[in-house]
Design a protein around this motif. Structure first.
Motif, PDB file in Angstrom:
ATOM      1  N   ASN A   1      26.802 -10.871  -2.560  1.00 26.43           N
ATOM      2  CA  ASN A   1      28.040 -11.381  -1.972  1.00 26.43           C
ATOM      3  C   ASN A   1      27.969 -11.485  -0.453  1.00 26.43           C
ATOM      4  OD1 ASN A   1      29.700 -11.992  -4.207  1.00 26.43           O
ATOM      5  ND2 ASN A   1      30.034  -9.807  -4.578  1.00 26.43           N
ATOM      6  N   ASN A   2      27.135 -10.684   0.171  1.00 22.07           N
ATOM      7  CA  ASN A   2      26.903 -10.851   1.614  1.00 22.07           C
ATOM      8  C   ASN A   2      26.265 -12.212   1.881  1.00 22.07           C
ATOM      9  OD1 ASN A   2      27.778  -9.134   3.610  1.00 22.07           O
ATOM     10  ND2 ASN A   2      26.050  -7.728   3.483  1.00 22.07           N
ATOM     11  N   ILE A   3      25.329 -12.605   1.007  1.00 20.97           N
ATOM     12  CA  ILE A   3      24.677 -13.910   1.149  1.00 20.97           C
ATOM     13  C   ILE A   3      25.671 -15.027   0.860  1.00 20.97           C
ATOM     14  CG2 ILE A   3      22.943 -15.441   0.131  1.00 20.97           C
ATOM     15  CD1 ILE A   3      21.175 -12.925  -0.242  1.00 20.97           C
ATOM     16  N   ARG A   4      26.448 -14.884  -0.214  1.00 20.56           N
ATOM     17  CA  ARG A   4      27.447 -15.914  -0.553  1.00 20.56           C
ATOM     18  C   ARG A   4      28.468 -16.089   0.562  1.00 20.56           C
ATOM     19  NH1 ARG A   4      27.154 -13.098  -5.724  1.00 20.56           N
ATOM     20  NH2 ARG A   4      25.955 -14.386  -7.194  1.00 20.56           N
ATOM     21  N   ALA A   5      28.771 -15.014   1.264  1.00 19.37           N
ATOM     22  CA  ALA A   5      29.763 -15.084   2.346  1.00 19.37           C
ATOM     23  C   ALA A   5      29.337 -16.036   3.454  1.00 19.37           C
ATOM     24  CB  ALA A   5      30.006 -13.685   2.916  1.00 19.37           C
ATOM     25  N   LEU A   6      28.025 -16.178   3.659  1.00 22.10           N
ATOM     26  CA  LEU A   6      27.535 -17.071   4.715  1.00 22.10           C
ATOM     27  C   LEU A   6      27.979 -18.510   4.500  1.00 22.10           C
ATOM     28  CD1 LEU A   6      23.857 -15.989   5.546  1.00 22.10           C
ATOM     29  CD2 LEU A   6      25.878 -15.745   6.970  1.00 22.10           C
ATOM     30  N   GLN A   7      28.221 -18.899   3.238  1.00 18.23           N
ATOM     31  CA  GLN A   7      28.683 -20.258   2.934  1.00 18.23           C
ATOM     32  C   GLN A   7      30.011 -20.565   3.619  1.00 18.23           C
ATOM     33  OE1 GLN A   7      27.896 -21.411  -1.539  1.00 18.23           O
ATOM     34  NE2 GLN A   7      28.516 -19.252  -1.452  1.00 18.23           N
ATOM     35  N   PHE A   8      30.796 -19.521   3.836  1.00 14.53           N
ATOM     36  CA  PHE A   8      32.139 -19.691   4.383  1.00 14.53           C
ATOM     37  C   PHE A   8      32.210 -19.352   5.868  1.00 14.53           C
ATOM     38  CE2 PHE A   8      32.338 -18.320  -0.091  1.00 14.53           C
ATOM     39  CZ  PHE A   8      32.863 -19.488  -0.637  1.00 14.53           C
ATOM     40  N   LEU A   9      31.034 -19.234   6.479  1.00 10.31           N
ATOM     41  CA  LEU A   9      30.951 -18.958   7.915  1.00 10.31           C
ATOM     42  C   LEU A   9      30.250 -20.111   8.623  1.00 10.31           C
ATOM     43  CD1 LEU A   9      29.911 -15.194   7.748  1.00 10.31           C
ATOM     44  CD2 LEU A   9      32.058 -16.065   8.697  1.00 10.31           C
ATOM     45  N   PRO A  10      30.567 -20.345   9.882  1.00 13.35           N
ATOM     46  CA  PRO A  10      29.908 -21.429  10.616  1.00 13.35           C
ATOM     47  C   PRO A  10      28.400 -21.236  10.713  1.00 13.35           C
ATOM     48  CG  PRO A  10      31.869 -20.643  11.777  1.00 13.35           C
ATOM     49  CD  PRO A  10      31.619 -19.676  10.653  1.00 13.35           C
ATOM     50  N   GLU A  11      27.708 -22.279  11.097  1.00 16.63           N
ATOM     51  CA  GLU A  11      26.244 -22.275  11.166  1.00 16.63           C
ATOM     52  C   GLU A  11      25.696 -21.277  12.184  1.00 16.63           C
ATOM     53  OE1 GLU A  11      23.763 -24.041   9.553  1.00 16.63           O
ATOM     54  OE2 GLU A  11      25.258 -24.742   8.120  1.00 16.63           O
ATOM     55  N   ASN A  12      26.525 -20.853  13.121  1.00 14.77           N
ATOM     56  CA  ASN A  12      26.026 -19.944  14.160  1.00 14.77           C
ATOM     57  C   ASN A  12      26.062 -18.477  13.735  1.00 14.77           C
ATOM     58  OD1 ASN A  12      28.830 -20.009  14.195  1.00 14.77           O
ATOM     59  ND2 ASN A  12      28.986 -19.606  16.391  1.00 14.77           N
ATOM     60  N   TYR A  13      26.310 -18.226  12.444  1.00 13.76           N
ATOM     61  CA  TYR A  13      26.251 -16.869  11.884  1.00 13.76           C
ATOM     62  C   TYR A  13      24.986 -16.723  11.046  1.00 13.76           C
ATOM     63  CZ  TYR A  13      31.118 -15.715  13.070  1.00 13.76           C
ATOM     64  OH  TYR A  13      32.286 -15.430  13.724  1.00 13.76           O
ATOM     65  N   SER A  14      24.259 -15.637  11.268  1.00 12.56           N
ATOM     66  CA  SER A  14      23.080 -15.333  10.437  1.00 12.56           C
ATOM     67  C   SER A  14      23.110 -13.850  10.092  1.00 12.56           C
ATOM     68  CB  SER A  14      21.786 -15.691  11.174  1.00 12.56           C
ATOM     69  OG  SER A  14      21.659 -14.903  12.349  1.00 12.56           O
ATOM     70  N   ILE A  15      22.379 -13.481   9.032  1.00  7.86           N
ATOM     71  CA  ILE A  15      22.356 -12.089   8.589  1.00  7.86           C
ATOM     72  C   ILE A  15      20.919 -11.599   8.457  1.00  7.86           C
ATOM     73  CG2 ILE A  15      22.435 -12.671   6.112  1.00  7.86           C
ATOM     74  CD1 ILE A  15      24.269 -10.144   5.808  1.00  7.86           C
ATOM     75  N   THR A  16      20.705 -10.361   8.839  1.00  9.67           N
ATOM     76  CA  THR A  16      19.395  -9.718   8.704  1.00  9.67           C
ATOM     77  C   THR A  16      19.533  -8.513   7.787  1.00  9.67           C
ATOM     78  OG1 THR A  16      18.666 -10.412  10.909  1.00  9.67           O
ATOM     79  CG2 THR A  16      17.520  -8.534   9.909  1.00  9.67           C
ATOM     80  N   PHE A  17      18.725  -8.501   6.722  1.00  8.35           N
ATOM     81  CA  PHE A  17      18.701  -7.377   5.791  1.00  8.35           C
ATOM     82  C   PHE A  17      17.486  -6.510   6.112  1.00  8.35           C
ATOM     83  CE2 PHE A  17      20.987 -10.650   3.382  1.00  8.35           C
ATOM     84  CZ  PHE A  17      22.112  -9.935   2.969  1.00  8.35           C
TER      85      PHE A  17
END
Length: 398
Positions: free
Chosen positions: A236-252
């Motif tokens: 769900n952390n990955i799915r959340a990126l769909q609803f955030l602008p392109e300037n958001y990224s996540i590092t696991f």
């Protein structure tokens, strides 16, 4: 009931199964097998002329190599708080041979040799880490007059074996773990609540050039730390990126297979915004906590959640699930943003965007987060644990 340990042979490899957890190793030579003559000689030499000393036997849930691979470098003080014990012996079927590491005598044993080793060591306490195989192993091979302490680090039923009720004491990392123990019939007289700890001298806001995340204008770095498992709600952390602008990224940051999560990220169209780091040395983690814009791990369950305390100690804005044990030590809108609908990726995205773009709110919770961590100062918890051991030993005296 499945066997505690069974082995299979695949070519020149041996696979050890411990309740579904596999550890593989190559068979090199018989010298790696437990050899009681060598073990006996070694133990006698260690304890020579040391009759009146305090001795601890520990059975960790993972092999020492697993902790090395995670970048954990504080095991000596973790297993022997305030150097309360004069000698610590790590006896485990997951180890091979005889080594000295992290201030402990690390010895590979099987059931038979474990019992013989205990008779030689005569420990004051046996500590089994985890309410599953390690506790089962300790209880199965119990000797008279040595108290067994089982540690419960997780509130999942599957990791709480029936043998826990035969332990003399049960240390629970949180109230959530204590509630599980009570629900499984463990009397209050056996239960000791002792939280995890954080070294506040190591974990503090630390910003050094070329360490951690590079700060870029209008770019937001989300950090999540923990094993790559369903428990951490990585999907769900990955799915959340769909609803955030392109300037958001996540590092696991964490060990485990990321294959299924990469596939999910591809399906969600966010693969280029997802980064993976398998291991970061424990002493380097503060750089990442300190330079991310938000720490977001909306776990489905936790026994304690040490990563949240580490992040809090670094004054990091924290987002996690509004469940126990996190809401036992974190407070919504004070030192963290706690999500009730943590299975809803839109709600996760909403929380991330709010914390990152509302600077006043982010400053508020990050400034207060260090206070939440101070309750778990390593010095306080080390003293508490040493006092627990002292009480157990005194109660066990004839």
């Amino acid at each position: 009931m499945a066997k505690l340990i069974y082995k299979e042979k695949i070519g020149n490899k041996r696979i050890i199964h411990i309740f579904g957890i596999k550890f593989s190793y190559k068979k090199k030579e018989t010298a790696n097998k437990p050899n009681f003559c060598k073990i006996k000689t070694y133990i006698k030499e260690v304890l020579k002329n040391n009759n009146n000393i305090r001795k601890l036997v520990v059975i960790p849930s993972d092999p020492i190599k697993a902790y090395d691979n995670k970048g954990i470098d504080w095991l000596q003080s973790y297993y022997n708080p305030n150097r309360f014990f004069d000698e610590v012996f790590l006896l485990s079927p997951l180890e091979k041979g005889i080594n000295y590491k992290y201030g402990m005598h690390v010895i590979g044993v099987d059931d038979k040799i474990y019992k013989k080793a205990l008779k030689l060591i005569k420990p004051d306490v046996i500590r089994a880490y985890g309410g599953y195989w390690a506790t089962t192993f300790a209880i199965k091979n119990k000797t008279e007059n040595t108290p067994i302490v089982s540690s419960i680090h997780d509130d999942r039923e599957s990791l709480f074996h029936k043998e826990v009720d035969k332990a003399d004491y049960v240390i629970c990392m949180s109230q959530a773990c204590a509630n599980l123990a009570k629900n499984r019939g463990i009397p209050d007289s056996k239960i000791i609540i002792m939280p995890n700890r954080v070294d506040l001298n190591t974990f503090k806001k630390t910003i050094i050039h070329n360490k951690g995340f590079k700060k870029e204008h209008d770019k937001y770095n989300i950090l999540s730390v923990g094993r790559l498992t369903s428990q951490k709600n990585i999907d769900n952390n990955i799915r959340a990126l769909q609803f955030l602008p392109e300037n958001y990224s996540i590092t696991f940051v964490g060990r485990g297979s990321n294959k299924q999560y990469c596939k999910l990220a591809q399906e969600c169209g966010v693969l280029n915004r997802v980064n993976w780091i398998e291991t970061i040395k424990n002493s380097d983690l503060p750089y990442y906590y300190s330079t991310c814009d938000v720490f977001c791990t909306p776990s489905r369950s936790e026994g304690f959640g040490i990563v949240f305390i580490e992040a809090a100690a670094c004054n990091t804005p924290i987002i996690t699930s509004d469940i126990k044990p996190m809401n036992e030590y974190l407070t919504h809108n004070k030192d963290s943003y706690l999500i009730k609908e943590f299975e809803n990726p839109k709600e996760i995205a909403k929380a991330i965007k709010f914390v990152c773009e509302n600077k006043e709110y982010s400053k508020l919770i990050s400034n207060n987060s260090r206070l939440a961590a101070e309750k778990f100062d390593k010095r306080k918890i080390d003293k508490l644990e040493a006092d627990i051991y002292s009480s157990i030993i005194n109660k066990n005296k004839p």
